[in-house]
Design a protein around this motif. Structure first.
Motif, PDB file in Angstrom:
ATOM      1  N   ALA A  17      24.076  46.146  41.986  1.00  0.00           N
ATOM      2  CA  ALA A  17      25.074  45.239  41.409  1.00  0.00           C
ATOM      3  C   ALA A  17      26.058  44.774  42.469  1.00  0.00           C
ATOM      4  N   GLY A  18      26.217  45.568  43.536  1.00  0.00           N
ATOM      5  CA  GLY A  18      27.127  45.184  44.613  1.00  0.00           C
ATOM      6  C   GLY A  18      26.609  44.061  45.478  1.00  0.00           C
ATOM      7  N   LEU A  19      25.346  43.668  45.272  1.00  0.00           N
ATOM      8  CA  LEU A  19      24.775  42.560  46.025  1.00  0.00           C
ATOM      9  C   LEU A  19      25.002  41.219  45.324  1.00  0.00           C
ATOM     10  N   ILE A  20      25.497  41.280  44.090  1.00  0.00           N
ATOM     11  CA  ILE A  20      25.706  40.070  43.299  1.00  0.00           C
ATOM     12  C   ILE A  20      27.083  39.489  43.615  1.00  0.00           C
ATOM     13  N   PRO A  21      27.159  38.187  43.883  1.00  0.00           N
ATOM     14  CA  PRO A  21      28.465  37.574  44.170  1.00  0.00           C
ATOM     15  C   PRO A  21      29.473  37.829  43.058  1.00  0.00           C
ATOM     16  N   SER A  22      30.666  38.218  43.452  1.00  0.00           N
ATOM     17  CA  SER A  22      31.730  38.512  42.495  1.00  0.00           C
ATOM     18  C   SER A  22      33.047  37.962  43.030  1.00  0.00           C
ATOM     19  N   VAL A  23      33.836  37.398  42.140  1.00  0.00           N
ATOM     20  CA  VAL A  23      35.096  36.784  42.537  1.00  0.00           C
ATOM     21  C   VAL A  23      36.246  37.765  42.429  1.00  0.00           C
ATOM     22  N   ASN A  24      36.261  38.561  41.368  1.00  0.00           N
ATOM     23  CA  ASN A  24      37.401  39.420  41.088  1.00  0.00           C
ATOM     24  C   ASN A  24      37.271  40.818  41.682  1.00  0.00           C
ATOM     25  N   SER A  25      36.165  41.123  42.333  1.00  0.00           N
ATOM     26  CA  SER A  25      35.965  42.461  42.877  1.00  0.00           C
ATOM     27  C   SER A  25      36.804  42.668  44.134  1.00  0.00           C
ATOM     28  N   ASN A  26      37.291  43.915  44.311  1.00  0.00           N
ATOM     29  CA  ASN A  26      38.068  44.245  45.507  1.00  0.00           C
ATOM     30  C   ASN A  26      37.176  44.533  46.703  1.00  0.00           C
TER      31      ASN A  26
END
Length: 227
Positions: A167-176
């Motif tokens: 899941a950490g490979l998926i682009p995320s906007v709000n993740s730190n």
């Protein structure tokens, strides 16, 4: 092309590596994790002042972070969350031999860090998670290209145990956390797995002795006269 001889030298440096005892490998990874904790505790007592040595994308002053990024964390909790995967995945690589671990880890850190420096958005990036993703990619690529049963089983177990990492490979906007660093580390690991463990070409069987045929006249005989 100079890439081929360099790759051959890398292969020669890792092919004869002696496997490491599982318990000893686990002990060494525990020591490595302890070093990360000592650094972070010191950083915590200094109000995270060491974070300034992290990676800063596309800034020459932040290029040193390619090497220092895995040793720095934004707090005790991020390091705590990475410690189990760091120990287990690092151990899975280390049991193949200290030389294999050293070469693959160095390449993942440098290549993954450089990719992150080029593509990540501006800011400060720190943490060992990029290396963790790199080890995971390396184990998967090694199993795929080498097709050794033991390595395939190990890669499947690692992917199952740490399936949440994907899941950490998926682009995320709000993740730190920096998904770009995760992805770059993972891609670097895949590349290193291909680089160090190329798929061996199947050799064609030699014809049986006595069945060799020559396209010319038999030895000791003259060619047939032509009209």
């Amino acid at each position: 092309m100079t890439f081929v001889p360099h790759r051959r030298r890398l292969l020669e440096s890792t092919e004869d590596a002696e496997p490491m005892n599982w318990a000893r490998a686990l002990l060494l990874m525990g020591i490595a994790a302890g070093v990360l904790w000592v650094i972070e505790i010191v950083n915590w007592t200094l109000d995270q002042r060491l974070d300034r040595f992290g990676l800063r994308p596309r800034e020459l002053a932040g290029l040193e972070g390619v090497v220092t990024m895995p040793f720095l964390h934004s707090g005790l909790w991020p390091l705590l969350s990475n410690t189990p995967a760091f120990i287990v995945l690092g151990w899975a690589v280390l049991i193949s031999g200290l030389r294999v671990w050293a070469v693959s880890t160095s390449l993942i850190v440098v290549l993954g860090g450089l990719l992150t420096w080029f593509v990540a958005p501006s800011g400060l990036i720190i943490g060992v998670s990029s290396l963790v993703f790199g080890w995971l990619g390396y184990l998967l690529a090694r199993a795929f290209f080498s097709r050794r049963l033991l390595w395939i089983i190990g890669a499947v177990v690692a992917a199952f145990m740490f399936s949440g990492l994907f899941a950490g490979l998926i682009p995320s906007v709000n993740s730190n956390s920096s998904w770009q660093a995760h992805l770059c580390g993972f891609v670097a690991g895949l590349f290193v797995g291909w680089l160090l463990h190329p798929r061996k070409q199947k050799r064609l069987p030699l014809p049986a002795k006595g069945k060799l045929r020559s396209s010319g006249p038999a030895e000791g005989t003259a060619p047939a006269p032509t009209s």
